[in-house]
Every structure is written in C-alpha cells, then in structure tokens.
Design a protein around this motif. Sequence first.
Motif, PDB file in Angstrom:
ATOM      1  N   LYS A   4      32.284 -36.558 -48.718  1.00 38.22           N
ATOM      2  CA  LYS A   4      32.299 -37.818 -49.451  1.00 38.22           C
ATOM      3  C   LYS A   4      33.644 -38.041 -50.141  1.00 38.22           C
ATOM      4  N   LYS A   5      34.181 -36.976 -50.732  1.00 38.16           N
ATOM      5  CA  LYS A   5      35.458 -37.075 -51.426  1.00 38.16           C
ATOM      6  C   LYS A   5      36.575 -37.397 -50.442  1.00 38.16           C
ATOM      7  N   THR A   7      36.311 -38.994 -47.603  1.00 39.12           N
ATOM      8  CA  THR A   7      36.144 -40.369 -47.141  1.00 39.12           C
ATOM      9  C   THR A   7      36.717 -41.341 -48.157  1.00 39.12           C
ATOM     10  N   THR A   8      36.495 -41.085 -49.417  1.00 32.23           N
ATOM     11  CA  THR A   8      37.034 -41.941 -50.474  1.00 32.23           C
ATOM     12  C   THR A   8      38.558 -41.912 -50.457  1.00 32.23           C
ATOM     13  N   LYS A  11      39.839 -43.892 -47.468  1.00 33.83           N
ATOM     14  CA  LYS A  11      39.747 -45.331 -47.707  1.00 33.83           C
ATOM     15  C   LYS A  11      40.859 -45.805 -48.639  1.00 33.83           C
ATOM     16  N   ALA A  12      41.182 -44.992 -49.638  1.00 36.65           N
ATOM     17  CA  ALA A  12      42.247 -45.354 -50.573  1.00 36.65           C
ATOM     18  C   ALA A  12      43.591 -45.417 -49.852  1.00 36.65           C
TER      19      ALA A  12
END
Length: 101
Positions: A4-5, A7-8, A11-12
């Motif tokens: 999850k981290k 993926t974030t 995206k950033a």
Amino acid sequence: MAGKKGTTATKAVQTKAAQMKAAQEAAAAKVVEAGATVNSYPLHELMAASETLLGVKPEVLAGAVAGAGAGTGTGKEMMQVEMQVDEAKRLVKQFLGKKVL
C-alpha cells in the motif's frame, strides 16, 4: 502494508511527472503563441520548453549555450540571455555533434 505504501509513493511520483509535463507543455505553448510577435525568448523559458521544442532536456540546452560562450558569468546572468528558437536548435545540434576528447 508495504504494498500500500509503495502504491501511494508511485502515485505521487506519477502525479509529479504529470504536473511537470503540463508545465513544460504550457511553457512551449507560451513560446509558440508569442512566436507571431516576439522572436527572442529568455533562456529560462526556452529551457522550460526544451523537451517539447527542441527534443532535449534543459541541461543539454544549458550546456549548448554555455559552450557557445553566451552568458559567460554566473548562472543568473546566463538565464537572462535571450535567443530565438532557431538559434537554440542550432546551438543544441552543434553541441551534440562535438567530438569528445
């Protein structure tokens, strides 16, 4: 959790890349739009649009201009140099064609 981290963060990075691309396209549009009335542009504007207009990264244009002797001095003085798009293309082509010793 780790996925999850990641993926974030991905995206950033993609968002930042999209913002940079949009800024470059806006700078290129500004130069092209003004082309009908103004022939010379500040180096910082040409550098911002260099990938779109010249097909090279801003660093290549800076090297080409510095290698040509334009704006000899500090970086601030160099950024105040104005030139035409055709001249910038010529300098980049000449710079990229130089032999490395």
